[in-house]
Design an enzyme around this catalytic site. Structure first.
Site, PDB file in Angstrom:
ATOM      1  N   TRP A 103       0.822  -1.101  -0.012  1.00 20.16           N
ATOM      2  CA  TRP A 103       0.218  -0.347  -0.092  1.00 20.16           C
ATOM      3  C   TRP A 103       0.885   1.250  -0.014  1.00 20.16           C
ATOM      4  O   TRP A 103       0.573   2.279  -0.287  1.00 20.16           O
ATOM      5  CB  TRP A 103      -1.259   0.339   1.103  1.00 20.16           C
ATOM      6  N   ASP A 172      -1.724   6.931   6.574  1.00 18.97           N
ATOM      7  CA  ASP A 172      -3.083   5.840   5.676  1.00 18.97           C
ATOM      8  C   ASP A 172      -3.061   5.206   7.007  1.00 18.97           C
ATOM      9  O   ASP A 172      -1.992   4.023   6.896  1.00 18.97           O
ATOM     10  CB  ASP A 172      -2.324   5.090   3.978  1.00 18.97           C
ATOM     11  N   LYS A 196     -12.164  -2.077   6.997  1.00 20.08           N
ATOM     12  CA  LYS A 196     -11.740  -2.465   7.757  1.00 20.08           C
ATOM     13  C   LYS A 196     -11.712  -2.170   9.445  1.00 20.08           C
ATOM     14  O   LYS A 196     -12.619  -3.424   9.853  1.00 20.08           O
ATOM     15  CB  LYS A 196      -9.594  -2.002   7.584  1.00 20.08           C
TER      16      LYS A 196
HETATM   17  C1  LIG Z   1      -6.903  -1.668   2.267  1.00 23.62           C
HETATM   18  C2  LIG Z   1      -5.713  -1.237   2.215  1.00 23.62           C
HETATM   19  C3  LIG Z   1      -6.278   0.090   1.173  1.00 23.62           C
HETATM   20  C4  LIG Z   1      -6.708  -0.244   0.198  1.00 23.62           C
HETATM   21  O1  LIG Z   1      -8.159   0.254   0.300  1.00 23.62           O
HETATM   22  P1  LIG Z   1      -8.944   0.084  -0.858  1.00 23.62           P
HETATM   23  O2  LIG Z   1     -10.223   0.961  -0.099  1.00 23.62           O
HETATM   24  O3  LIG Z   1      -9.527  -1.228  -1.413  1.00 23.62           O
HETATM   25  O4  LIG Z   1      -8.669   1.135  -2.139  1.00 23.62           O
HETATM   26  C5  LIG Z   1      -5.202   1.366   1.134  1.00 23.62           C
HETATM   27  N1  LIG Z   1      -4.158   0.428   2.381  1.00 23.62           N
HETATM   28  C6  LIG Z   1      -4.679   0.057   3.534  1.00 23.62           C
HETATM   29  C7  LIG Z   1      -3.749   0.107   4.322  1.00 23.62           C
HETATM   30  C8  LIG Z   1      -4.813  -1.038   3.667  1.00 23.62           C
HETATM   31  O5  LIG Z   1      -5.297  -2.338   4.432  1.00 23.62           O
END
Ligand SMILES: *Cc1c(COP(=O)(O)O)cnc(C)c1O
Length: 360
Positions: A103, A172, A196
């Protein structure tokens, strides 16, 4: 409610059963209004109240200072990989990134489209099994921000504390937002896809410091400017109403659980026995280095891919679902976000011991 199994899915992930039940009833008839939740106008009084409450709860639970906006966006966390540099990085300007997983790497790729990128640390060569300590990298004085991923969902690593560097942080937090208290004032921007730790897929929460909203250039499309959404309280266009509503229910649940500090304690109590099983049973080997271990995603391997497949299959047969590791690293991964119940961890730990006895 039908009988539920334990869902270790990395995302979309398990949600509190009471939230699912309330949402199910509201979809058909929102608070006895005679209109289903997903039929409501986003400009109706009823929905505006939902959005306001959701934002207020996020603010309260995260302790967000008044000079920050909370935005409800679409396009997933992945769209933030480009929106961040597109809004905050002038051409020729520099930003610093920590490459601690897929990511992060994807965000680095997008940032390069807009400015100069300094990758101050990378654990790519060691399959991202750790995150850096502060003394393992430096940030250039002319860098605009330090971007990092607080929890690396795929590898099961997590920053135990936030980088203490003299620079604006951007994070993020998709897979560990609200799993522990965080000092928001250290950040210029925080974002998280909801699926999540906050609710269903479809909404991305962005928390942006107000003074950054005007940095954006005028060639950036309207929908991709944070300012557009900030000026209209996330109602510039139709927001993802259902997802936003569900986030509100999850926030209510989290508040009832005692908030971020209380849930961190529970998260530690959930992760500890899993890591103890990994460390004490010879059949299992943890992927992440100890100092970098995640409280959200517990990654481990067995001696062979065949044994891993058998482990996942037999676990599935007793209602322990979703334990397969990400396709890029293989092995096993138990995702145990805020809403994952302790009983599921206990059952997995017992299964691990049993499986080790039979196959060790
Ligand atoms: C799942 C995840 C993403 C991607 O998320 P999307 O909403 O599918 O674009 C980005 N960063 C992290 C840390 C993630 O766990």
């Amino acid at each position: 409610m039908p009988e539920r199994i334990f869902n270790f899915s990395p995302g979309p992930a398990t949600l509190p059963p009471a939230v699912l039940q309330e949402a199910a009833a509201d979809i058909v008839n929102f608070k006895n209004s005679g209109i289903g939740l997903i039929e409501l106008s986003h400009r109706s009084k009823a929905f505006m109240a939902v959005a306001e409450e959701t934002e207020a709860l996020i603010r309260e639970l995260m302790g967000i200072p008044n000079n920050y906006k909370v935005l409800f966006l679409q396009g997933g966390a992945s769209s933030q990989f480009f929106m961040v540099p597109m809004n905050l990085l002038g051409s020729g300007q520099k930003a610093t990134y920590l490459n601690t997983g897929v990511w992060a790497k994807k965000a680095i790729k997008e940032a390069k489209l807009f400015g100069q990128v300094e990758v101050a640390y990378s654990s790519e060569e060691i399959t991202y099994k750790r995150v850096p300590r502060d003394d393992e990298y430096t940030v250039s004085a002319d860098s605009q921000y330090l971007y990092f991923v607080t929890n690396n969902t795929i590898y099961g690593t997590q920053f135990p504390t936030m980088p203490a560097k003299d620079i604006m942080l951007i994070a993020d937090m998709s897979s560990d937002i609200l799993s522990r208290p965080v000092d928001v004032s250290k950040f210029g921007l925080i974002f998280a896809g909801a699926q999540k730790n906050m609710g269903p897929a479809g909404v991305t929460v962005a928390i942006v410091r107000e003074d950054l909203l005007d940095r954006v250039g005028d060639k950036v499309p309207t929908m991709l400017k944070y300012k557009t959404h900030a000026d209209k309280d996330s109602m510039f266009n139709t927001p993802p109403c259902f997802s936003l509503y569900c986030v509100g229910l999850v926030m209510r649940w989290l508040k009832q659980m005692g908030g971020a500090a209380a849930i961190e304690k529970i998260n530690r109590e959930k992760a500890a026995p899993l890591y103890e099983a990994i460390d004490s049973l010879a059949l299992y080997r943890g992927h992440a280095e100890k100092e970098s271990r995640s409280l959200m995603n517990v990654t481990f391997n067995l001696p062979t891919p065949e044994l891993e497949a058998q482990f996942i299959r037999e676990a599935g047969a007793i209602g322990l679902d979703g334990l397969k590791g990400h396709r890029s690293v293989g092995g096993c991964r138990a995702s145990i976000y805020n809403a994952f119940p302790k009983e599921g961890v206990e059952k997995l730990v017992a299964f691990m011991a049993d499986f080790a006895k039979k196959n060790g």
